[in-house]
Design a protein around this motif. Sequence first.
Motif, PDB file in Angstrom:
ATOM      1  N   ASP A 171      36.190   2.149  23.567  1.00 25.88           N
ATOM      2  CA  ASP A 171      35.408   2.932  22.621  1.00 25.88           C
ATOM      3  C   ASP A 171      34.329   2.028  22.029  1.00 25.88           C
ATOM      4  O   ASP A 171      34.629   0.960  21.489  1.00 25.88           O
ATOM      5  CB  ASP A 171      36.331   3.458  21.516  1.00 25.88           C
ATOM      6  CG  ASP A 171      35.572   4.187  20.426  1.00 25.88           C
ATOM      7  OD1 ASP A 171      34.719   5.019  20.763  1.00 25.88           O
ATOM      8  OD2 ASP A 171      35.832   3.912  19.235  1.00 25.88           O
ATOM      9  N   TYR A 172      33.072   2.448  22.123  1.00 28.16           N
ATOM     10  CA  TYR A 172      31.986   1.559  21.670  1.00 28.16           C
ATOM     11  C   TYR A 172      32.027   1.314  20.164  1.00 28.16           C
ATOM     12  O   TYR A 172      31.432   0.352  19.662  1.00 28.16           O
ATOM     13  CB  TYR A 172      30.627   2.124  22.093  1.00 28.16           C
ATOM     14  CG  TYR A 172      30.158   3.340  21.336  1.00 28.16           C
ATOM     15  CD1 TYR A 172      29.300   3.220  20.252  1.00 28.16           C
ATOM     16  CD2 TYR A 172      30.556   4.613  21.718  1.00 28.16           C
ATOM     17  CE1 TYR A 172      28.860   4.329  19.557  1.00 28.16           C
ATOM     18  CE2 TYR A 172      30.123   5.734  21.034  1.00 28.16           C
ATOM     19  CZ  TYR A 172      29.271   5.591  19.954  1.00 28.16           C
ATOM     20  OH  TYR A 172      28.849   6.701  19.274  1.00 28.16           O
ATOM     21  N   ALA A 197      41.300   5.215  20.019  1.00 28.87           N
ATOM     22  CA  ALA A 197      40.797   5.502  21.364  1.00 28.87           C
ATOM     23  C   ALA A 197      41.679   4.899  22.446  1.00 28.87           C
ATOM     24  O   ALA A 197      41.694   5.376  23.582  1.00 28.87           O
ATOM     25  CB  ALA A 197      39.366   4.983  21.507  1.00 28.87           C
ATOM     26  N   HIS A 255      38.311  12.321  24.009  1.00 33.06           N
ATOM     27  CA  HIS A 255      38.597  12.103  22.590  1.00 33.06           C
ATOM     28  C   HIS A 255      38.765  13.420  21.845  1.00 33.06           C
ATOM     29  O   HIS A 255      39.312  13.446  20.747  1.00 33.06           O
ATOM     30  CB  HIS A 255      37.470  11.292  21.940  1.00 33.06           C
ATOM     31  CG  HIS A 255      37.403   9.880  22.414  1.00 33.06           C
ATOM     32  ND1 HIS A 255      36.522   8.961  21.904  1.00 33.06           N
ATOM     33  CD2 HIS A 255      38.118   9.212  23.357  1.00 33.06           C
ATOM     34  CE1 HIS A 255      36.684   7.794  22.505  1.00 33.06           C
ATOM     35  NE2 HIS A 255      37.643   7.928  23.395  1.00 33.06           N
ATOM     36  N   ARG A 303      37.312   1.867  17.758  1.00 31.32           N
ATOM     37  CA  ARG A 303      38.347   2.548  16.979  1.00 31.32           C
ATOM     38  C   ARG A 303      39.686   2.436  17.704  1.00 31.32           C
ATOM     39  O   ARG A 303      39.777   2.723  18.903  1.00 31.32           O
ATOM     40  CB  ARG A 303      37.962   4.016  16.781  1.00 31.32           C
ATOM     41  CG  ARG A 303      36.731   4.194  15.903  1.00 31.32           C
ATOM     42  CD  ARG A 303      36.164   5.591  15.967  1.00 31.32           C
ATOM     43  NE  ARG A 303      35.568   5.876  17.269  1.00 31.32           N
ATOM     44  CZ  ARG A 303      34.773   6.897  17.530  1.00 31.32           C
ATOM     45  NH1 ARG A 303      34.456   7.744  16.564  1.00 31.32           N
ATOM     46  NH2 ARG A 303      34.291   7.095  18.738  1.00 31.32           N
ATOM     47  N   ALA A 305      33.911   9.725  27.106  1.00 34.63           N
ATOM     48  CA  ALA A 305      34.699   9.912  25.888  1.00 34.63           C
ATOM     49  C   ALA A 305      35.065  11.358  25.611  1.00 34.63           C
ATOM     50  O   ALA A 305      35.597  11.656  24.536  1.00 34.63           O
ATOM     51  CB  ALA A 305      33.928   9.347  24.691  1.00 34.63           C
ATOM     52  N   ALA A 333      33.125   1.966  30.129  1.00 32.69           N
ATOM     53  CA  ALA A 333      33.533   1.219  28.940  1.00 32.69           C
ATOM     54  C   ALA A 333      33.266  -0.262  29.186  1.00 32.69           C
ATOM     55  O   ALA A 333      33.924  -0.881  30.020  1.00 32.69           O
ATOM     56  CB  ALA A 333      35.014   1.457  28.648  1.00 32.69           C
TER      57      ALA A 333
END
Length: 326
Positions: free
Chosen positions: A202-203, A209, A175, A206, A172, A197
């Motif tokens: 995005d865990y 992302a 980001h 969102r 990530a 992933a």
Amino acid sequence: MIAPYTAALCRPATQTVFGEDGVHPGALAANVALYGNLIARAAGEHGARLVVFPQFSLTHYAPLGTDVWLDAAITFPGPQADAIGAACRKAGVYAVVQTAEKHPAFPGRYFLSSAIFTPEGELGLVYRKTYAMSLRTSPGDVLDRFIDVFGADALFPVLHTPIGTLATLIGAEVHWPEPVRALALKGAEVICNPVAAVQSIDYLNRAGAEIVRPVRAFENAAYLVMANYADGAVESAAYDFQGAGIGRKVDQTFTLATIDIAALRASRAGPTADFLAQIQPDLHRGMYDAPLWPANSFADAAPSGFDALIQQESAVRMRLEASWGR
């Protein structure tokens, strides 16, 4: 002139090295061997000159403590790295591999690192993950010592090669605009992004992302190629220097993308097309005077747990909000 070439984003069906009785060296050796086979396939079947493997695919991920991750970590150089380098030399390709790394200068700690191997079988660069919270050691956690050991250029390294200037960021990290921009300003043309992933990109699920990677490619006029974990629901993807998706999934293992460095350089040379050349740093020099995350936050010991990281984040947020006068 660099002719267009193929990048292969590989999703290897590796096995976890983590068991109830500890780390299994045999599983790690089998995964390294599979990497070698897939490097050969990428070159032989698809003519790839660049092969990118996902985050954690060499070991798999486990929410375990530092001691276990240290047992699973490899060294650069070391036997696993040497075997992967030999496969690159035999196939004549560059390869990007992400794994946990241990280093004698940082006993009792591990980095999450990404290495680029060359067609000569050598380590072109090793990058240690900087952004995104986890219990690994970040260069910023030990900044002074990190620079003493590796040098300041190791914070965001790039590799100048006959197929363009290569770089890598992990998971990530894209980001945040800063690490991508740092690489672009050092000449990066192909940014390789190993990710893991599983359910979504995005865990935290969102929505923004989903668009980050093409935006980073667009705003930096660079290719961004993302290889995802074989167990993940998200497909590997690639974006060109204008932010367009260019990945072509050919089977469950490989997604291919054509990298055209000559076209990228021609585009950057066009009027108004190179955002990097239009940055006005004098307008922004005060931006980082804000009370943001301090360097050397965990210089003496790794974070004891996520609570320590959340506490640090909360303290930074409160200082930042106080600076706004509200």
